[in-house]
Motif scaffolding. Structure first.
Motif, PDB file in Angstrom:
ATOM      1  N   LEU A 260       2.832  -9.111   1.140  1.00 20.77           N
ATOM      2  CA  LEU A 260       3.417  -9.668  -0.079  1.00 20.77           C
ATOM      3  C   LEU A 260       2.503 -10.696  -0.728  1.00 20.77           C
ATOM      4  CD1 LEU A 260       7.134 -10.138   1.042  1.00 20.77           C
ATOM      5  CD2 LEU A 260       6.216  -8.355  -0.449  1.00 20.77           C
ATOM      6  N   THR A 261       1.995 -11.623   0.072  1.00 23.39           N
ATOM      7  CA  THR A 261       1.174 -12.700  -0.502  1.00 23.39           C
ATOM      8  C   THR A 261      -0.186 -12.198  -0.981  1.00 23.39           C
ATOM      9  OG1 THR A 261       0.449 -13.325   1.741  1.00 23.39           O
ATOM     10  CG2 THR A 261       2.325 -14.513   0.803  1.00 23.39           C
ATOM     11  N   LYS A 262      -0.683 -11.121  -0.385  1.00 23.18           N
ATOM     12  CA  LYS A 262      -1.941 -10.551  -0.868  1.00 23.18           C
ATOM     13  C   LYS A 262      -1.739  -9.721  -2.133  1.00 23.18           C
ATOM     14  CE  LYS A 262      -4.353 -10.429   3.590  1.00 23.18           C
ATOM     15  NZ  LYS A 262      -4.913  -9.569   4.662  1.00 23.18           N
ATOM     16  N   THR A 263      -0.582  -9.071  -2.244  1.00 22.38           N
ATOM     17  CA  THR A 263      -0.296  -8.256  -3.424  1.00 22.38           C
ATOM     18  C   THR A 263       0.031  -9.120  -4.632  1.00 22.38           C
ATOM     19  OG1 THR A 263       0.624  -6.558  -1.943  1.00 22.38           O
ATOM     20  CG2 THR A 263       1.073  -6.325  -4.293  1.00 22.38           C
ATOM     21  N   PHE A 264       0.768 -10.205  -4.394  1.00 22.66           N
ATOM     22  CA  PHE A 264       1.162 -11.123  -5.476  1.00 22.66           C
ATOM     23  C   PHE A 264       0.717 -12.537  -5.090  1.00 22.66           C
ATOM     24  CE2 PHE A 264       4.399  -7.750  -4.973  1.00 22.66           C
ATOM     25  CZ  PHE A 264       4.176  -7.049  -6.160  1.00 22.66           C
ATOM     26  N   PRO A 265      -0.582 -12.807  -5.119  1.00 24.39           N
ATOM     27  CA  PRO A 265      -1.120 -14.054  -4.550  1.00 24.39           C
ATOM     28  C   PRO A 265      -0.720 -15.324  -5.286  1.00 24.39           C
ATOM     29  CG  PRO A 265      -2.830 -12.851  -5.736  1.00 24.39           C
ATOM     30  CD  PRO A 265      -1.648 -11.940  -5.659  1.00 24.39           C
TER      31      PRO A 265
END
Length: 381
Positions: A260-265
């Motif tokens: 999640l955090t890599k896709t929507f940083p």
């Protein structure tokens, strides 16, 4: 847009709660069943909604409740009573906000035949109903439409092209053996899997759950920001997710926050979980462990390692973070107590019987198995 703090008073099952210093990227809320994790997410979503008055209620026995959050230095308040909800914005926060997305637990979708491709819907009041949560019925329609249009020059904007490219990659984020393959003339989304190609609705519940989160967020960002051309990977708003681990295998539970955090940083995630595997991947300041009685909640002070929980065992997280009193079953505790009592009373027969029962329950390589045997042998002389 980031939430900095939150106050809840007499809303749902919560009598009082104050949370300060939210992490700008990831916040993992945990606590026992019924403590109010979903109530917190509903309350936040309600603060960013206008028409969703039924999603939060005054606590039983009280006439009014109160919600407040601080966002980028600005205060947003909501006064609630049994007849109506009054929203008060101070300084710079608007009623209804496009920058908040809420994903509830209804994340598994059934097969849906798309007979035709429709034009994009108009979400003029979509942001006023944030507390309803995102709809999972239009993901297929959006994805097929974008994929087909992406093959035509100038049919999509540069932002839409980047968003559909990101959406196609989402099929592989949790498991590289799975890939988006193509769409066909029946408007089906075909996924390449280790066992062959299948329709994406026939993927496992866990896979569909994570795809609903990833594709649902990209789709919603596109629909809400049609005029502003917001690229999904650049979205800097708030994403609420209830029970992030829903339907996921423990291995995937340990990966999902990173995905999640890599896709929507640039987004701020506020999620709830019952999973120690989710917490095991967290940094020191990303976990909000709740405790309290009679609805008066607080954030527990945890003895956290400098690098968070990445070196903790599941058992340590269950007991020290999630406040689980014992990781063994009640049956194990009963038999172990019988064994200990028999040793104390020098009762060889009872100790032998209890040991034999323990021997059938324990893991084959349980390290204390040998100790129990030594204790019994010593009693026998």
């Amino acid at each position: 847009m980031k939430i900095e703090s939150l106050k809840i008073k007499n809303v749902g099952g919560i009598s009082s709660l104050t949370l300060d210093k939210f992490h700008p990227n990831l916040n993992i809320i945990c606590g026992e069943n019924g403590i109010g994790k979903t109530n917190i997410l509903d309350s936040i979503a309600s603060l960013f909604s206008f028409f969703d008055s039924d999603y939060v209620n005054v606590k039983s026995g009280f006439n009014n409740g109160y919600l407040e959050c601080k966002i980028d230095g600005c205060i947003k308040q909501r006064h609630i009573n049994k007849k109506y909800i009054n929203l008060i914005d101070k300084q710079c926060v608007n009623i209804g906000d496009f920058n908040l997305l809420y994903l509830k637990v209804n994340r598994v979708f059934d097969y849906n035949k798309e007979g035709s491709i429709h034009s994009d819907p108009t979400f003029s009041d979509r942001a006023n109903r944030n507390a309803e949560g995102l709809d999972n019925s239009d993901i297929k329609q959006w994805f097929v439409s974008r994929y087909l249009h992406s093959a035509q020059i100038n049919n999509l904007t540069e932002t839409q092209q980047k968003n559909i490219a990101l959406a196609k990659k989402c099929f592989s984020f949790l498991d590289s053996r799975f890939n988006f393959s193509r769409t066909n003339t029946l408007n089906e989304i075909i996924v390449e899997t280790p066992t062959g190609e299948i329709y994406f609705e026939l993927l496992s519940s866990g896979f569909k759950s994570i795809l609903f989160i990833l594709l649902g967020v990209i789709k919603e960002i596109e629909y809400r920001f049609q005029e502003h051309h917001v690229q999904a990977s650049e979205f800097d708003g708030i994403i609420l997710i209830d029970e992030i681990e829903l339907h996921l295998h423990p291995e995937w539970q340990g990966k999902v926050c990173s995905v999640l955090t890599k896709t929507f940083p640039k987004a701020q995630f506020i999620i709830s979980t019952h999973s120690p595997h989710v917490i095991q991947t967290a940094e020191a300041n990303e976990v909000i462990a709740l405790s309290g009685e009679n609805g008066h909640l607080e954030k527990r002070t945890l003895d956290i390692a400098p690098n968070g929980f990445k070196g903790w065992t599941i058992e340590e997280i269950l007991m020290d973070v999630m406040a689980m009193k014992d990781t063994r079953t009640e049956l194990y505790r009963e038999i172990k107590e019988k064994f200990d009592d028999a040793l104390d009373n020098n009762d060889i027969e009872a100790a032998t019987e209890a040991y034999q029962e323990l021997d059938k329950l324990l893991h084959p390589t349980y390290p204390l198995r040998a100790l129990f045997k030594m204790q019994l042998d010593k009693l026998k002389g």
